[in-house]
Design an enzyme around this catalytic site. Structure first.
Site, short mmCIF file in Angstrom:
data_model
loop_
_atom_site.label_atom_id
_atom_site.label_comp_id
_atom_site.label_asym_id
_atom_site.label_seq_id
_atom_site.Cartn_x
_atom_site.Cartn_y
_atom_site.Cartn_z
N ARG A 129 0.81 -1.23 0.00
CA ARG A 129 0.00 0.00 0.00
C ARG A 129 0.84 1.27 0.00
O ARG A 129 0.37 2.35 0.38
CB ARG A 129 -0.99 0.02 1.17
CG ARG A 129 -1.98 -1.12 1.11
CD ARG A 129 -3.22 -0.83 1.92
NE ARG A 129 -4.18 -1.90 1.75
CZ ARG A 129 -4.20 -3.01 2.49
NH1 ARG A 129 -3.31 -3.17 3.45
NH2 ARG A 129 -5.09 -3.92 2.27
N LYS A 151 3.47 11.51 -11.20
CA LYS A 151 2.65 10.63 -12.04
C LYS A 151 3.42 9.33 -12.22
O LYS A 151 4.55 9.33 -12.72
CB LYS A 151 2.38 11.26 -13.40
CG LYS A 151 1.22 12.21 -13.41
CD LYS A 151 0.83 12.58 -14.83
CE LYS A 151 -0.28 13.59 -14.84
NZ LYS A 151 -0.58 14.06 -16.21
N GLU A 193 10.16 17.85 -24.65
CA GLU A 193 9.45 18.25 -23.43
C GLU A 193 9.94 19.63 -22.95
O GLU A 193 9.18 20.38 -22.34
CB GLU A 193 9.62 17.20 -22.32
CG GLU A 193 9.12 15.79 -22.69
CD GLU A 193 7.60 15.60 -22.56
OE1 GLU A 193 6.89 16.59 -22.36
OE2 GLU A 193 7.15 14.45 -22.70
N LYS A 235 7.43 23.04 -14.00
CA LYS A 235 6.56 21.89 -13.71
C LYS A 235 6.13 21.91 -12.24
O LYS A 235 4.96 21.68 -11.93
CB LYS A 235 7.26 20.58 -14.05
CG LYS A 235 6.37 19.39 -13.75
CD LYS A 235 6.64 18.16 -14.54
CE LYS A 235 5.55 17.11 -14.24
NZ LYS A 235 5.75 15.87 -14.94
N GLU A 245 -4.30 16.92 -11.15
CA GLU A 245 -4.81 17.26 -12.48
C GLU A 245 -6.32 17.40 -12.52
O GLU A 245 -7.01 16.77 -13.32
CB GLU A 245 -4.34 16.22 -13.52
CG GLU A 245 -4.42 16.78 -14.93
CD GLU A 245 -3.66 15.96 -15.97
OE1 GLU A 245 -2.51 15.57 -15.70
OE2 GLU A 245 -4.21 15.74 -17.03
N ARG A 249 -3.16 21.31 -14.43
CA ARG A 249 -2.02 20.42 -14.76
C ARG A 249 -2.10 19.87 -16.19
O ARG A 249 -1.08 19.50 -16.77
CB ARG A 249 -1.92 19.28 -13.73
CG ARG A 249 -0.69 18.42 -13.96
CD ARG A 249 -0.36 17.51 -12.80
NE ARG A 249 0.77 16.66 -13.15
CZ ARG A 249 1.44 15.92 -12.29
NH1 ARG A 249 1.10 15.93 -11.02
NH2 ARG A 249 2.45 15.18 -12.68
N ASN A 253 0.33 18.63 -20.67
CA ASN A 253 0.11 17.63 -21.73
C ASN A 253 0.07 18.29 -23.10
O ASN A 253 -0.40 17.67 -24.06
CB ASN A 253 -1.18 16.86 -21.47
CG ASN A 253 -0.99 15.87 -20.34
OD1 ASN A 253 0.01 15.18 -20.28
ND2 ASN A 253 -1.94 15.84 -19.43
N HIS A 256 0.61 16.27 -26.17
CA HIS A 256 0.57 14.85 -25.78
C HIS A 256 -0.68 14.12 -26.24
O HIS A 256 -0.64 12.90 -26.42
CB HIS A 256 0.68 14.71 -24.26
CG HIS A 256 2.08 14.93 -23.74
ND1 HIS A 256 2.78 16.09 -23.95
CD2 HIS A 256 2.91 14.12 -23.02
CE1 HIS A 256 3.97 15.99 -23.38
NE2 HIS A 256 4.08 14.81 -22.82
N HIS A 260 0.44 10.95 -27.82
CA HIS A 260 0.19 9.64 -27.20
C HIS A 260 -0.48 8.70 -28.18
O HIS A 260 -0.19 7.50 -28.21
CB HIS A 260 -0.74 9.79 -25.98
CG HIS A 260 0.00 10.16 -24.72
ND1 HIS A 260 -0.65 10.60 -23.60
CD2 HIS A 260 1.30 10.12 -24.40
CE1 HIS A 260 0.22 10.84 -22.64
NE2 HIS A 260 1.42 10.55 -23.10
N HIS A 273 8.73 8.41 -27.06
CA HIS A 273 7.75 9.34 -26.49
C HIS A 273 7.99 10.80 -26.94
O HIS A 273 7.07 11.46 -27.42
CB HIS A 273 7.79 9.23 -24.97
CG HIS A 273 6.84 10.14 -24.27
ND1 HIS A 273 5.49 9.90 -24.19
CD2 HIS A 273 7.04 11.33 -23.65
CE1 HIS A 273 4.90 10.89 -23.54
NE2 HIS A 273 5.82 11.77 -23.19
#
Ligand code: NAD
Ligand code: GLY
Length: 367
Positions: A129, A151, A193, A235, A245, A249, A253, A256, A260, A273
């Site tokens: 956990r 993330k 990026e 960031k 997000e 946030r 992206n 992206h 993606h 990427h």
């Protein structure tokens, strides 16, 4: 904070209350990892998760630094490549954590690029956990983006990063010297990026990147430290305002949503990427022109900067129906509409809402 071209401190803090942590950016920082982990209050066994490529280059230095600070260390390896960012790899890591007796008093060290960082971070988020973890990013992409902000996750065959958790590291330690062994393709991919921050958030930073193209490509360490620090700072500021997000946030992206989709459709191995993001940014800029948010000249400047770094700008040939269904599965899709990040001029974002079909058309991808 607008970029002024000089940053003298090499330690930034991501301020998230009890989950706050430092980002250390230095040449040769790996040697101080053990001490920095002690300073961050980490105890117990350090489980270093990496892949054979990075472990072969930096595993010994990391183990030695941790051992010198008195930690017992176990090393766990996952295969190298985005195609292994999946549940099979994750389950094997759980097996290895169990076999090594990694308990709740231990912590994970993610040593590698964004793939290792995302998977090892998610393993740390979910093992027993949640146990603490440290990011030691070794690609430019991971140093300017993926290691910061918490993330973590894995890909699903139907879409990137569909499984994951927001889980902040306890420390991010960036050794700029590790970039000297990174291949040029992945170095350039990381620049995508960096450009993202300039286009979507910080005009002065865009100007700096444009003026420093040669120094960046020559890997001038002082310039690299500047662009890494400014990227991390931008960031961190966004993450501090919207950690999970719920709105803002999403601007990180930029490029992206379509990127993606190309990355997924290329089977996670045709485009890396950052390359997919580069193409996605060109399309986002085209959508921005079509929406009247950005001039043709600004679009040309953005595209030209991407080209100068040798990144791809041409949209790959894909079946339109397949592309539409992958775009529709994007995490920012709600009720058939996507929140899409545009650039308003250079240095400012704008959010627009469209169906996947409308986005492709606005981006000039005719039916
Ligand atoms: P990567 O992790 O696959 O690394 C690229 C290659 O470089 C790999 O083969 C790796 O083994 C090798 N490598 C790493 N460091 C090296 C070094 N110093 N010297 C030599 N080789 C080295 O790719 P990446 O571009 O770092 O990361 C891409 C991933 O990051 C994607 O899965 C993407 O979804 C994720 N990402 C996550 C976030 C986030 O916020 N969590 C943000 C952006 C991207
Ligand atoms: N890379 C996007 C984010 O961290 O939110």
């Amino acid at each position: 904070m607008p970029f002024e071209g000089t940053i003298s401190v090499n330690v930034l803090t991501v301020n998230l209350g009890d989950s706050s942590y430092n980002i250390i950016v230095e040449r040769g920082a790996l040697a101080s990892l053990g001490q920095q982990c002690r300073d961050a209050g980490l105890k117990g066994t350090a489980a270093v998760i990496s892949n054979p490529t990075v472990s072969g280059l930096y595993g010994a230095a990391v183990v030695s630094s941790l051992a010198s600070a008195g930690y017992s260390v176990v090393q766990i390896e996952m295969p190298d490549g985005e195609e292994y960012k999946n549940s099979t790899t994750l389950n094997k890591i759980y097996d290895d954590l169990l076999d090594a007796g990694v308990d709740r008093s231990s912590f994970v060290v993610a040593l590698g690029g964004g793939v290792v960082g995302d998977v090892a971070g998610y393993a740390a988020a979910t093992w027993l956990r949640g146990i603490p973890f440290v990011q030691v990013p070794t690609t430019l992409l991971a140093q300017v983006d993926s290691s910061v902000g918490g993330k973590t996750g894995i890909d699903h065959p139907k879409g990137k990063n569909l499984i994951g958790a927001f889980y902040q590291p306890r420390l991010v330690l960036i050794d700029v010297d590790t970039l000297t062994t990174l291949d040029r393709r992945h170095f350039r991919a990381g620049i995508a990026e960096v450009i993202k921050y300039g286009v979507a958030i910080d005009h002065a930073f865009f100007d700096f990147i444009e003026a420093s193209t040669a120094a960046i490509m020559a890997m001038d360490p002082d310039v690299l430290i500047k662009i890494i620090l400014q990227s991390c700072q931008l960031k961190a500021q966004v993450v501090e305002l919207d950690e999970k997000e719920s709105g803002l946030r999403a601007i990180l992206n930029y490029g992206h949503t379509l990127g993606h989709a190309f990355e997924s459709l290329s089977g996670y191995c045709g485009l890396v990427h950052g390359e997919a993001v580069a193409i996605g940014m060109v399309l986002a800029a085209r959508v921005s022109v079509a929406k009247g948010l950005c001039t043709q000249e600004e679009y040309s400047r953005i595209r030209s900067l991407i080209v100068q770094f040798g990144l791809p700008v041409t949209v790959p040939q894909f079946n339109r129906q397949e592309l539409l269904s992958v775009v529709a599965a994007d995490k920012k899709s709600k009720g058939g509409t996507i929140t899409f990040i545009c650039n308003s001029g250079i240095g400012m974002y704008a959010m627009v809402h469209h169906t996947p079909e409308e986005l492709l058309t606005l981006g000039g991808l005719e039916a």
